[in-house]
Design an enzyme around this catalytic site. Structure first.
Site, PDB file in Angstrom:
ATOM      1  N   HIS A 174       7.665   4.982  -6.583  1.00 54.82           N
ATOM      2  CA  HIS A 174       8.793   3.954  -7.376  1.00 54.82           C
ATOM      3  C   HIS A 174       8.453   3.727  -8.917  1.00 54.82           C
ATOM      4  O   HIS A 174       7.336   3.231  -9.007  1.00 54.82           O
ATOM      5  CB  HIS A 174       8.850   2.509  -6.565  1.00 54.82           C
TER       6      HIS A 174
ATOM      7  N   PRO B  98       2.683 -13.200  -0.960  1.00 57.91           N
ATOM      8  CA  PRO B  98       3.109 -11.817  -0.980  1.00 57.91           C
ATOM      9  C   PRO B  98       3.894 -11.342  -2.232  1.00 57.91           C
ATOM     10  O   PRO B  98       4.217 -10.231  -2.342  1.00 57.91           O
ATOM     11  CB  PRO B  98       4.026 -11.442   0.269  1.00 57.91           C
TER      12      PRO B  98
ATOM     13  N   LYS C 288       0.317  -7.785  -3.730  1.00 58.55           N
ATOM     14  CA  LYS C 288      -1.297  -7.342  -4.033  1.00 58.55           C
ATOM     15  C   LYS C 288      -2.159  -7.516  -2.806  1.00 58.55           C
ATOM     16  O   LYS C 288      -3.458  -7.110  -3.164  1.00 58.55           O
ATOM     17  CB  LYS C 288      -1.743  -8.640  -5.081  1.00 58.55           C
TER      18      LYS C 288
ATOM     19  N   TYR D  32      13.715  -8.232  -6.369  1.00 55.26           N
ATOM     20  CA  TYR D  32      13.041  -9.413  -6.352  1.00 55.26           C
ATOM     21  C   TYR D  32      14.094 -10.649  -6.979  1.00 55.26           C
ATOM     22  O   TYR D  32      14.569 -10.525  -8.156  1.00 55.26           O
ATOM     23  CB  TYR D  32      11.824  -9.861  -7.043  1.00 55.26           C
TER      24      TYR D  32
ATOM     25  N   TYR E 167       1.512  -5.943 -12.193  1.00 58.29           N
ATOM     26  CA  TYR E 167       2.058  -5.393 -10.938  1.00 58.29           C
ATOM     27  C   TYR E 167       1.542  -4.140 -10.411  1.00 58.29           C
ATOM     28  O   TYR E 167       1.186  -3.765  -9.101  1.00 58.29           O
ATOM     29  CB  TYR E 167       3.477  -4.984 -11.141  1.00 58.29           C
TER      30      TYR E 167
HETATM   31  C1  PHB Z   1       7.433  -5.303   1.800  1.00 63.54           C
HETATM   32  O1  PHB Z   1       7.910  -4.297   1.491  1.00 63.54           O
HETATM   33  O2  PHB Z   1       7.110  -5.912   2.961  1.00 63.54           O
HETATM   34  C2  PHB Z   1       6.911  -6.045   0.380  1.00 63.54           C
HETATM   35  C3  PHB Z   1       7.240  -5.331  -0.806  1.00 63.54           C
HETATM   36  C4  PHB Z   1       6.731  -6.221  -1.876  1.00 63.54           C
HETATM   37  C5  PHB Z   1       6.140  -7.265  -1.865  1.00 63.54           C
HETATM   38  C6  PHB Z   1       6.245  -7.994  -0.514  1.00 63.54           C
HETATM   39  C7  PHB Z   1       6.284  -7.321   0.662  1.00 63.54           C
HETATM   40  O3  PHB Z   1       6.019  -8.179  -2.854  1.00 63.54           O
END
Ligand code: PHB
Ligand code: APR
Length: 395
Positions: free
Chosen positions: A76, A298, A302, A206, A390
């Site tokens: 990505h 989450p 990280k 997000y 990130y």
């Molecule tokens: C996930 O795909 O479970 C996931 C992706 C990004 C995050 C947290 C969880 O920041």
């Protein structure tokens, strides 16, 4: 009846940290035994996050664990942030830094690690009960456990606590009176749903919606992972699949929701959000790594990446000990790992603060969040800093 045996490095916990450490040490010819309290099936089935930093990807490639990840993982080059009704802000990871992340589920990383350990013939004891660690401040530490009603004692040069947040190793370290636990909890959780439907967007989204955070993620072009901010008192049983999809569609808004495919969930769960660091990470010949030593919310993706970073430093230190006899790098592990951990903690806390609805938030707090978002949207420098964090570019 009691049995006794010895190894060079005893590893408590067969999550990603423990299995990875065992793998890297095995490549260097160092013997390990991994002691795990759950069954192998339970360990293999756990669903966690799914974004790998490129340093994590490179490391897995270097140690021969990249084959399936390269074939099935999804590179990505960016992701989007949304604040209420503003247009999405795409963070162009590749354009800003030249680097990308890899979307490859932690469940898959764990399976690759389990398979590699099995193929190497190195021992893993699953379903061990009454696991306890002893004499770790001496040169002769050990781990005791029971298996099928038989007591076992494992003697080792070192004990590595890779047993997660609820494990016994940090608890034993705490009993020395020298462990500091530094923590922030957040007044909400994430309700996650996994389903075999194509993702609503080909990149992660997000979002901070007026009614709470949501995240659109994926495991493959046909498997989606979604999250909704929920109350800590909420229960999974309160969330039928229909209710989840309806709430996600509402938060996405009509335009984005028109691309949403829904279907039966494969898994649904609620996880609390927590920031936590244990200091230090070394107690004589006991070392803590991964979730045993630190937890991040989450939001910054990280958790697994930090665990891998710990294991890189710790495995190099252990290999130096066994090849050169020097303990200097082992004694430097805690400080070196904590420097990175705190940078990842800051980033994860910041992402969490920017993207969630907080109970009791005043209009002032909300406007500051919006201003933070708008400042980011108009600043190439801030977007670069976000992209670097990130991607885990902390040095
Ligand atoms: C996930 O795909 O479970 C996931 C992706 C990004 C995050 C947290 C969880 O920041
Ligand atoms: N004895 C033996 N094993 C134990 C004990 C115990 N007393 N307590 C816990 N364990 C095991 C757990 O069953 C689990 O398999 O230790 C393992 C810890 O694994 P994780 O919790 O996955 O922690 P870690 O390997 O550090 O993984 C870090 O995975 O959990 C995610 O968010 C985390 O992404 C991060 C990464």
């Amino acid at each position: 009846m009691q049995t006794s045996r010895s190894t060079q490095v005893a590893i408590v916990g067969a999550g990603p940290s423990g299995l990875l450490l065992g793998h890297v040490l095995g490549l260097a010819g160092i013997d390990t035994v991994v002691i795990e309290r759950q069954s192998a099936d339970h360990v293999a089935a756990r669903i966690r996050a799914g974004v790998l930093e490129d340093a994590t990807v490179s490391f897995l490639n270097e140690i021969g664990l990249g084959t399936r990840m390269q074939a099935e993982g999804l590179p990505h080059d960016g992701f989007s942030l949304i604040y209420e009704d503003t247009p999405p802000l795409r963070i162009d990871l590749k354009g800003l830094t030249g680097r990308s992340v890899m979307v490859y589920g932690q469940t898959e990383v764990t399976r690759d690690l389990m398979q590699a350990r099995k193929a190497s013939g190195a021992p893993t004891v699953y379903e061990a009960s009454s696991v306890a660690i002893h004499d770790f401040e001496s040169a002769t530490p050990s781990v005791s456990y029971s298996l099928d009603g038989v007591s076992h004692q494992l003697h080792a040069d070192f004990v590595i606590g890779c047993d997660g947040y609820h494990g016994v190793c940090r608890a034993a370290a705490k009993a020395t009176g020298r462990l500091h636990e530094i923590e922030r909890t957040y007044p909400f959780g994430w309700l996650g749903l996994l389903a075999d439907v194509p993702p609503v967007s080909h990149e992660l989204i997000y979002a901070n919606h007026a009614d709470g955070f949501y995240l659109c993620s994926m495991r493959s072009p046909t498997r989606s992972r979604y999250y909704l901010q929920c109350s800590l008192e909420d229960r999974v049983e309160n969330w039928s699949d229909d209710r989840f999809w309806a709430e996600l569609a509402r938060r996405l808004g009509p335009d984005r929701a028109s691309a949403l495919s829904t279907g039966p969930s494969l898994e649904k769960s609620i996880a609390p959000l927590r920031s936590f660091v244990a200091e230090p990470l070394q107690f004589g010949r006991l070392f803590l790594a991964g979730d045993a030593g630190h937890i991040v919310p989450p939001t910054g993706a990280k958790g697994l990446n930090l665990a891998v970073a710990d294991i890189r430093v710790l495995s190099e230190a252990l290999i130096t000990f066994y090849t050169k006899g020097s303990e200097d790098r082992l004694n430097g592990y805690s400080e070196l790992a904590l420097a990175r951990i705190w940078k990842a903690e800051r980033f994860s806390w910041w992402m969490t603060s920017l993207l969630h609805k907080f109970d009791g938030q005043t209009l002032f707090d909300r406007r500051i969040q919006a201003a933070e978002f708008n400042t980011l949207a108009s600043s190439h420098a801030l977007q670069t800093a976000l992209a670097e964090a990130y991607l885990g570019i902390f040095d």
